[in-house]
Each structure stands twice: as C-alpha cells, then as structure tokens.
Enzyme design. Sequence first.
Site, PDB file in Angstrom:
ATOM      1  N   GLU A  93       0.836  -1.200   0.000  1.00 29.14           N
ATOM      2  CA  GLU A  93       0.000   0.000   0.000  1.00 29.14           C
ATOM      3  C   GLU A  93       0.873   1.253   0.000  1.00 29.14           C
ATOM      4  O   GLU A  93       0.765   2.125   0.876  1.00 29.14           O
ATOM      5  CB  GLU A  93      -0.948  -0.002   1.199  1.00 29.14           C
ATOM      6  CG  GLU A  93      -2.016  -1.068   1.129  1.00 29.14           C
ATOM      7  CD  GLU A  93      -3.025  -0.998   2.250  1.00 29.14           C
ATOM      8  OE1 GLU A  93      -4.141  -1.507   2.080  1.00 29.14           O
ATOM      9  OE2 GLU A  93      -2.692  -0.440   3.328  1.00 29.14           O
TER      10      GLU A  93
ATOM     11  N   GLU B 154      -6.444  -7.433  -1.016  1.00 31.66           N
ATOM     12  CA  GLU B 154      -6.945  -7.351   0.359  1.00 31.66           C
ATOM     13  C   GLU B 154      -8.408  -6.917   0.361  1.00 31.66           C
ATOM     14  O   GLU B 154      -8.809  -6.016  -0.377  1.00 31.66           O
ATOM     15  CB  GLU B 154      -6.174  -6.318   1.192  1.00 31.66           C
ATOM     16  CG  GLU B 154      -4.777  -6.682   1.588  1.00 31.66           C
ATOM     17  CD  GLU B 154      -4.170  -5.614   2.502  1.00 31.66           C
ATOM     18  OE1 GLU B 154      -4.937  -4.875   3.160  1.00 31.66           O
ATOM     19  OE2 GLU B 154      -2.935  -5.506   2.529  1.00 31.66           O
TER      20      GLU B 154
END
Length: 700
Positions: free
Chosen positions: A166, A323
């Site tokens: 991320e 995710e």
Amino acid sequence: MRRRTSPPNFDPAATRPWNDGLDGLAFGGDYNPEQWPDDVRLEDIELMREAGVNIVSLAIFAWATIEPREGEFDWAWLDTTMDRLHAAGIRVALATATAAAPPWLTRAHPEILPRRSDDAVLHQGSRQTYSIHHPVFRDYAIAMAGRVARRYADHPALALWHVDNEIGCHNPRDYSPAAADAFRDWLRERYGDLDRLNAAWGTAFWSQRYGSFDDVLPPLDTTAFGNPTQLLDFDRFSSDALLDYYRDLRDTLREITPHVPTTTNLMAGSHKEMDYFSWADDLDVVANDNYTMSADPDRHLLLSLSADLSRGIASGEPWILMEHSTSAVNWQPRNRAKQPGEMLRNSLAHVARGADAVMFFQWRASRAGAEKYHSALVPHAGTDSDLWRDVVELGQAVKALGEVRGSRVAARAALVLDWPAWWACDQDVHPTQVRYTDQVLAWYKALWRLGVTADIVPPSRDLDGYDLVVVPTLYLVSDADAARVRAAAERGATVLITYFSGIVDENDHIRLGGYPGAYRDLLGVRTQEFFPLQEGESVRVSGASLPDGGVSAGLWTEKTTVSDGVEVIAAYDDGPLPGGPAITRRVVPAGLRDSASSAGAPSPAGAAWYVATRLSDDGVAHIAHRVAEEAGVLPDAAAPQGVEVVRRVADDAEFVFAINHTDGDAVLESVAGTDLLTGENVTSPATVPAGGVRVVRVLP
C-alpha cells in the site's frame, strides 16, 4: 528524483504469468507467521488446506524479524514457512519486507523520518514512518529487497513479488528537506528552466516569481492560500515519487529474478493521492485493496466502483483483489461485523468485475498490535465459528468458479476519471466547494442501478468502442484529452458532461472566452458566470425528460446561453436564473471513421449532453436512464432493484454474475445455463435467493 530503468537484460516476454501453477482463481490472504509460535504455524498449513487457500502474501511487515539488528539476519523461520507452503501446494506472493522500517534504522538515521506540511516530524512507532525521498532509506530498502530476492529467487513456491505494501497509504505527502530537494529536481526535469516554471505557476501574482530553483519549497503551511499550480505540481510530483520508489524496488527484483512478475497493492477508489493510471504500465499485474465503509448503505456500490476502477487501471485485463475483509475492520468510527452472506457477495462482486483472485487481510487475526481487532480468515474465536464456516464455503465457491479465470468484463459505457483533475478540483480557492468525487459517485451509482456496467478510464485513453461516455466534473483537462471526448461523440457515442468540467488547462489556468472552456464548442453552450447556491439553498429544474413538477438541484447554477440547434432539455424554474438552461443536448455532426475497414464511412450522429447543475438523486436517475437508453446500453431485461448483474466473456463462454443485495428473493429474466456455484441447470426466469449469488455459464 532518481530515475531507474529496467535492467538491460530484462525481457517482459520471459516473465511468467503471476498465476502460473494455480488451478483456476486464486484464494488466500496476507500471512504473518512471525506473530505466532511454531505449533500455530503448523496448524495454519492444515487450515489453509481445509479452506482451499492456494496463495498467500508473505513477509510484508517482516523487516525487523528478518533483521532484528543491523547486519544480523534470521532467515530460518521464513525458509521453513516457504518450504511448508510449497509442500502444501500453496503459492507465495513474497514481499520485499520494506513496508515498515525497523526501529534500529530510524534511531540510527532520524533524518529519514517524514514531515508534515507544518514541519512536524512523524516518528517511529507505526508503519511507513520513512521518507521515500531520502537516499539513506532508499538504499536500505533496495538492499533488503535484493537480499530477499537472492535468497528465494529459485524457490518453487515463489509466484509473485509483492513490492512494499500500500505504497503511500500513510506517507503520501512528505515535506521533509529530502522531499524538497527531490521536488526541485522534478521541477527542473518538468520545466527545464525558470521562465517556463514561472509561466506555468502564474508567479506574477502575489510577487511569487522565482529567480532560482533553490528558492522553491514544497507547499508548506503559509499565511494565506497557496499557489494553486504549485499545489497541483506537488501532487503530481508526490505520485511520481512514490511510483519511482516502487520502480527502484521492482528493478532490483528484476535484476535478480527477471522471470518473476511484480506488483504492489493499490488502494483505488479510496485514496486520491496517487495517480494510479500512470502506474499501470509498471505493474505486471494490477492488484488492489478494498474495504467497505460499514456505515454507508451504498457500500456495495462503492465496492463495485473500486473494482471497475481497478479493471480500468488494468486496461480491462483481469486483476488481483489483494486485500479485503472477512468481517469488521478496526479503523472506522463504528466497526460493524458483516451480515450473513455479505463476505460472499463482496468477494464475488470483485470477481464479477474482473478479479482473478480473492484475497484478504489477513489469514489469522492478531493477538496484539494496532490491528488486533481487524477480522481475518481465522478469527479469534477459531474454527468453531460461523465466520470460519463461511470462509470454507467461500473457498469452495472460488474453486467452483475456476473456468471464469482470464475472461473479461463486457462494458459499452465509460466513466472518465482523472487524478490531476481530482487534485485541482478539490483545492479551496474556487467559486464554491465543489468536490470531485461527488458527481463521479452520483453518476456511477445511477448507472449501477440501471444495470449498466461501466469501465472507468482516464481521459488519455481512446474511447473507441463505448456507446456512452460520462464525464463528471473534469475540471482540468488538456486539449488532447478534450479532443478524445469530442471524437467519441463524432463517432456516434452519447456523451454527458457535468458542470465544472473543462474549466482549466493542465497548468490550472482558466480557459478564457466563456465556460465550459474545453467543451464549449462540443456542447454548443457558453456560460458567462457561475451562480453557486448558498448552503441549504435549492432550485427546481423542470423539463420533458424529468418527472412532472421537476426535480430539485443544489450547490451550482450557471448563466448559460445555447447555440442554434441545441435543445434545452430542462430549465431552472426559480433561483437566481429562472428560465435559464440547466440541461442541454446537442446533436453532434457525424465524423469520419478512421479505420481502414470502414473506408472513411460516416459515423452515425452522436449527442453531447450538458448538466449545468447538481441534480438531486432522482434527477440524476432520470437523465442517466435517458442517455443510457439513447446510447443503447441498457440491459435487455432490467434486473430487480438491488440485484447486481455483470457479465464476463471468454472466447467460448459467457458468465452472468447475479448478486442479490436485498433481503428478498429476486427473479431474473433472460438468464439460462449452468450455475457454477451449485452445478444446477438454470432456466429463465431464474430466482436469485435473498442475499445470495448465482454465477451462470449461459447457454450459447
């Protein structure tokens, strides 16, 4: 800013597919064995087999475990984990372990810590507490990525490199001295000389003219409004710099393992700080994270938008859902557990919209740390829980959908989205507080409720093949990108453009001569002045395409005149501009097709719609229905409200995903074939159970 290129021996054709060795779709999640003793790790392998897990992301936050003190390494636990996963037939997306710097690094080198715009230093104790601009951190991160790559280059479990994690989630804008130096280098590369920078930034205003690049700072906190183009360029620079960080790590991996594909998990749909369209060419496969907001009744629509945006970044190719959550997260004001069937619906909605992988954060819920209340595949309650039973059921469902792998989503509508326009639109010094995503969401939701699947694409992409193009609040646009929208209408598409679009060029300079600037001629309208409405103020808008009595509108009105031949679809009944046009439509003269096959044959006439106000939801719904009908993109048979229907198409098969988001059974017309989830034959009309999903391989 340092610019790296791929190693000279790198051959993209030699990179194997990320899902090579997998049978069907991927299913799994982040695995953090370093949090657990060995008996739990052994149990993990057996439970993964039970759940049908075939891929995990590994070692994302493991730097301090691998290297607890500088120069001292412990690989044994990771070696054992890789071997156990391979023995169980589970593939690994192995991380570079760089997503959180170890405490010894920030203590030895406090200069690598990032800073906020008020010059406050952000300290060690969380994750991503580093400046990606500082050469010291960059060198340490590159070295760690290289060590991981050399150790596991030939490991048979290795499927994919998971670069960092991320990127930019917590440190997207850094104002440290290292960032300032990198910003100046970026500006030198972009503009070449100070005259061009001063012209682009309009520095004659407020005595801001620069005589040296050394005088330029990041947009730190100041006395009044900052320079708009400086702010915009800092957004561009920051996105480019985060991508440059990814490239550094990726190219380190490529030098050692050119055969292994690389990616990083994006946060498309929830983070505006990175221009992910500009990242696409550097990812061997697009991967995305998505978390629904429990307080939002439309959270499943926003999930769909994120998935469609991920597919748009991937240029229509299948992508990885890296995710999402099995149930509650830990970071919202009210962390609501998901309702029965919601995890299945969330997961298969991503697959419906192009994902070839269903993955979660994380495998086993943590006992300690900041995310200990974040749900996981294995909950705190263990396997004697409804959640675990749902996970096993989901694993079976994902396995049953194996033949969907590699197919593409069918879409004839496009919604144009642009990060630089987003950054520029959301600045403060505007006629009123227009927020870019307001109209993006309004028109996307209207199309979703009509059953119209839309690709979300950048304005730089060719719009051939789309019959409907929606352009919400594209405040900033270049001449070339504006021309693509015009070309779509000239080829026969229906184009809809909303207010505050085409206003400025790529330097955030006003397009003079009347609004909406870049789209004025296409739309056949000219706005002399904006008339924003005050908070709580609204107007009525009426016309033949709207319900009797009209609809309400708020926030924005414009003093607009129309050219000859432009149809006024709706006008203001009251407010500051009674009788003035609020919605217009212009027939766009046919252009010439450029393809050799059509030999210069004229295209059918297109249409250009302009919505010059912020319509209420029912107003948006009515106009969306009309333009979708005009463009011919409405589904043959409308699905019941709350039922999501999406089609994925392969060379020899078509798959219809029907996802029922309501608490009652729904009947779906014109669908017949085999339900892949149950194996049963489906005849039309088909029933989709309350809260359930059908995935039908339709009859030829």
